[in-house]
Design a protein around this motif. Structure first.
Motif, PDB file in Angstrom:
ATOM      1  N   CYS A  14       0.850  -1.191   0.000  1.00 42.21           N
ATOM      2  CA  CYS A  14       0.000   0.000   0.000  1.00 42.21           C
ATOM      3  C   CYS A  14       0.888   1.246   0.000  1.00 42.21           C
ATOM      4  N   ARG A  54      -0.632   6.584   8.088  1.00 40.38           N
ATOM      5  CA  ARG A  54      -0.928   6.728   6.663  1.00 40.38           C
ATOM      6  C   ARG A  54      -2.276   7.376   6.487  1.00 40.38           C
ATOM      7  N   GLU A 192      12.357   2.814  -8.300  1.00 43.28           N
ATOM      8  CA  GLU A 192      12.201   1.548  -7.584  1.00 43.28           C
ATOM      9  C   GLU A 192      12.775   1.689  -6.173  1.00 43.28           C
ATOM     10  N   GLY A 305       4.225   6.524 -11.587  1.00 43.59           N
ATOM     11  CA  GLY A 305       3.459   7.414 -10.713  1.00 43.59           C
ATOM     12  C   GLY A 305       2.250   6.699 -10.150  1.00 43.59           C
TER      13      GLY A 305
HETATM   14  P1  NAP Z   1       6.417   1.370  -2.617  1.00 40.75           P
HETATM   15  O1  NAP Z   1       5.910   2.747  -2.670  1.00 40.75           O
HETATM   16  O2  NAP Z   1       7.748   1.137  -2.013  1.00 40.75           O
HETATM   17  O3  NAP Z   1       5.325   0.490  -1.858  1.00 40.75           O
HETATM   18  C1  NAP Z   1       5.562  -0.858  -1.520  1.00 40.75           C
HETATM   19  C2  NAP Z   1       4.475  -1.290  -0.551  1.00 40.75           C
HETATM   20  O4  NAP Z   1       4.662  -2.673  -0.264  1.00 40.75           O
HETATM   21  C3  NAP Z   1       4.507  -0.561   0.781  1.00 40.75           C
HETATM   22  O5  NAP Z   1       3.210  -0.406   1.273  1.00 40.75           O
HETATM   23  C4  NAP Z   1       5.311  -1.489   1.686  1.00 40.75           C
HETATM   24  O6  NAP Z   1       4.977  -1.394   3.062  1.00 40.75           O
HETATM   25  C5  NAP Z   1       4.906  -2.847   1.147  1.00 40.75           C
HETATM   26  N1  NAP Z   1       5.956  -3.839   1.268  1.00 40.75           N
HETATM   27  C6  NAP Z   1       7.167  -3.825   0.657  1.00 40.75           C
HETATM   28  N2  NAP Z   1       7.862  -4.907   1.001  1.00 40.75           N
HETATM   29  C7  NAP Z   1       7.083  -5.606   1.857  1.00 40.75           C
HETATM   30  C8  NAP Z   1       7.257  -6.824   2.568  1.00 40.75           C
HETATM   31  N3  NAP Z   1       8.367  -7.554   2.459  1.00 40.75           N
HETATM   32  N4  NAP Z   1       6.254  -7.257   3.360  1.00 40.75           N
HETATM   33  C9  NAP Z   1       5.111  -6.537   3.478  1.00 40.75           C
HETATM   34  N5  NAP Z   1       4.882  -5.393   2.813  1.00 40.75           N
HETATM   35  C10 NAP Z   1       5.866  -4.925   2.018  1.00 40.75           C
HETATM   36  O7  NAP Z   1       6.488   0.719  -4.061  1.00 40.75           O
HETATM   37  P2  NAP Z   1       5.628   1.138  -5.349  1.00 40.75           P
HETATM   38  O8  NAP Z   1       6.315   2.252  -6.035  1.00 40.75           O
HETATM   39  O9  NAP Z   1       4.211   1.273  -4.978  1.00 40.75           O
HETATM   40  O10 NAP Z   1       5.858  -0.140  -6.290  1.00 40.75           O
HETATM   41  C11 NAP Z   1       5.179  -1.342  -6.047  1.00 40.75           C
HETATM   42  C12 NAP Z   1       5.354  -2.268  -7.248  1.00 40.75           C
HETATM   43  O11 NAP Z   1       4.820  -1.633  -8.409  1.00 40.75           O
HETATM   44  C13 NAP Z   1       6.798  -2.589  -7.597  1.00 40.75           C
HETATM   45  O12 NAP Z   1       6.862  -3.891  -8.123  1.00 40.75           O
HETATM   46  C14 NAP Z   1       7.134  -1.587  -8.701  1.00 40.75           C
HETATM   47  O13 NAP Z   1       8.154  -2.028  -9.561  1.00 40.75           O
HETATM   48  C15 NAP Z   1       5.800  -1.532  -9.422  1.00 40.75           C
HETATM   49  N6  NAP Z   1       5.551  -0.316 -10.181  1.00 40.75           N
HETATM   50  C16 NAP Z   1       5.739   0.904  -9.605  1.00 40.75           C
HETATM   51  C17 NAP Z   1       5.449   2.042 -10.336  1.00 40.75           C
HETATM   52  C18 NAP Z   1       5.633   3.406  -9.748  1.00 40.75           C
HETATM   53  O14 NAP Z   1       5.450   4.408 -10.471  1.00 40.75           O
HETATM   54  N7  NAP Z   1       5.975   3.543  -8.481  1.00 40.75           N
HETATM   55  C19 NAP Z   1       4.982   1.925 -11.646  1.00 40.75           C
HETATM   56  C20 NAP Z   1       4.797   0.658 -12.200  1.00 40.75           C
HETATM   57  C21 NAP Z   1       5.075  -0.459 -11.459  1.00 40.75           C
HETATM   58  P3  NAP Z   1       5.188  -0.030   3.875  1.00 40.75           P
HETATM   59  O15 NAP Z   1       4.139   0.920   3.351  1.00 40.75           O
HETATM   60  O16 NAP Z   1       4.967  -0.369   5.301  1.00 40.75           O
HETATM   61  O17 NAP Z   1       6.578   0.438   3.570  1.00 40.75           O
END
Ligand code: NAP
Ligand code: HSE
Length: 432
Positions: A14, A54, A192, A305
């Protein structure tokens, strides 16, 4: 509305993307229900720290940091937007084994474990959908799964990483340093968790291997792709190439040769200003696909994003809940657990023309440098003195990668350089 079906969603992650998904399905719940007949309810959300403060559009008691809570929950689908390949792999495989469909945005996971995941989904009589994994909000997976099915694809290339495109744009136009631009991309949630995946080319390679599996039947792990990132790109090069009529972009390129072998590469590339990809700036992504029947098609939009990516995730959630994703997954023989793998062309066999820059030292003037560069055994299309940048640059004729790499030593020796000259590949003509 009585004919609206409630769909229970277990959200794994999330953060940037997950919170965007929650925002769309909750804040636009009524509009989505009107349009699709589906109302999504987030019944559980896995995070790494459930005690973190949050701003959520759902009851925070649904947050958990125990993966067992997610496995035990009664859900119609799991939406994996946590990233990484360890815990995320467990969450995805656990859901699929229990017959629960999965939507994911995780390109690293699919690139490394795609076959295992598809096979597990088939054994569980369920499916996985992953539109958001490649180029955020762009519907490029949908294009390959549906719109382009009549074609034998011959090339797919594009700007797949928004962080890199943002950094290059900010350096050139925004006056930012590389480090400042990367920091801004991280703060905005584009990068990332490990940003070396972005700037080193790994994230582009992950996306390219997913697209190449669907487009060509190539079954390759992202780590096997020949790749270079943008860490070595200097502002001087960005400025010079613009003056020469190119923009420097981190491109992922997949090409099917006449002998059916497929080459994949990821590296900074000079794109002529006449090409649409040259104009994609900041966080925009652009993908060009060549199909033998349709010709060239082009897809562009926000590649990263929170909301743009969530837009693609929610589209998949609708496909899954409506049953379309399952039909596509069952019917098409283009997922790499089912295709006869295409042959891979190793990087040394590739051909490009190359931009080479040598610094003009105090010891030798630019005319001498230009002459020395011209006198090397390389065939030059052009050699230019860029005196405002204290540099001489040349662009070679098209040549093989191995031969070019060898001749860099010759250039270094001929011009008495302390290190090999900077070079950037130029977009090959045949993919224009
Ligand atoms: P993010 O902001 O770092 O969010 C990751 C979420 O997963 C956070 O809520 C985190 O918890 C939780 N999390 C991470 N590791 C965990 C674990 N081991 N156990 C339990 N919860 C865990 O990442 P994001 O940018 O949303 O990206 C998520 C995915 O989407 C990735 O695979 C990324 O490559 C992909 N993606 C991202 C984008 C982008 O623009 N950001 C675009 C396309 C695809 P906490 O909140 O407690 O930290
Ligand atoms: N880090 C990725 C990017 C997120 O910058 O493109 C979107 O996949």
């Amino acid at each position: 509305m009585s004919d609206v079906k409630t769909v229970k969603v277990a959200l794994a992650g999330c953060g940037t993307v997950g919170s965007g998904v929650a925002e769309i399905v909750i804040n636009r719940g009524a509009a989505l229900a009107d349009r699709t007949g589906l109302r999504f309810e987030i019944v559980k959300a896995l995070v790494s720290d459930a005690s973190k403060k949050r701003d959520l559009p759902f009851d925070s008691s649904r947050l958990t940091d125990d993966p067992a809570d997610l496995n035990g929950v009664d859900a119609d689908m799991v939406v994996e937007v946590m990233g990484g390949t360890d815990r995320a792999r467990e969450v995805v495989l656990n859901a699929l084994k229990r017959g629960i469909p999965v939507v994911t945005a995780n390109k690293a996971l699919l690139s490394h474990c795609g076959v295992e995941i598809y096979e597990t989904a088939r054994k569980g009589n369920t499916c996985i959908a992953f539109e958001a994994s490649c180029a955020g909000g762009l519907p490029i997976i949908g294009a390959l799964l549906r719109g382009l099915q009549a074609n034998r694809n011959t090339s797919i290339m594009g700007i797949f990483n928004s962080t890199c495109n943002f950094i290059l744009t900010e350096m050139l136009s925004g006056g930012a340093t590389y480090d400042d631009a990367l920091r801004s991309a991280q703060q905005a949630g584009y990068a990332e968790a490990d940003p070396t995946l972005d700037v080193g080319g790994g994230d582009t390679a992950h996306k390219l291997t997913i697209l190449a599996s669907l487009a060509f039947g190539l079954n390759l792990d992202g780590d096997q792709v020949a790749m270079e990132g943008i860490q070595g790109i200097a502002l001087t090069d960005l400025q010079i190439v613009e003056e020469l009529g190119y923009s420097c972009k981190l491109l992922g390129m997949g090409r099917r040769r006449v002998d059916d072998r497929v080459s994949l590469s990821v590296h900074p590339t000079l794109v002529p200003h006449s090409q649409t990809l040259a104009g994609m700036s900041a966080t925009s992504s652009g993908v060009v696909v060549q199909g033998d029947v349709v010709g060239e098609t082009f897809y562009s939009g926000a590649g990263a994003g929170s909301l743009p990516t969530a837009s693609a995730v929610v589209a998949d959630m609708i496909e899954v809940a409506s049953g379309s994703a399952q039909k596509t997954f069952d019917q098409l023989r283009i997922y790499n657990d089912r295709t006869k793998p295409a042959a891979y062309l190793p990087s040394g066999d590739r051909t490009y023309s190359y931009y080479v820059r040598v610094p003009v030292s105090q010891k030798s003037d630019s005319a001498t440098c230009s002459d020395q560069l011209r006198s090397t055994s390389l065939n030059w299309q052009q050699v230019e003195s860029m005196s405002a940048h204290d540099s001489v640059v040349g662009i070679t004729e098209v040549m093989g990668e191995s031969a070019f790499q060898k001749s860099l030593d010759e250039v270094r020796e001929a011009l008495s350089l302390s290190e090999p000259p900077k070079f950037i590949r130029v977009l090959p003509q045949e993919t224009n």
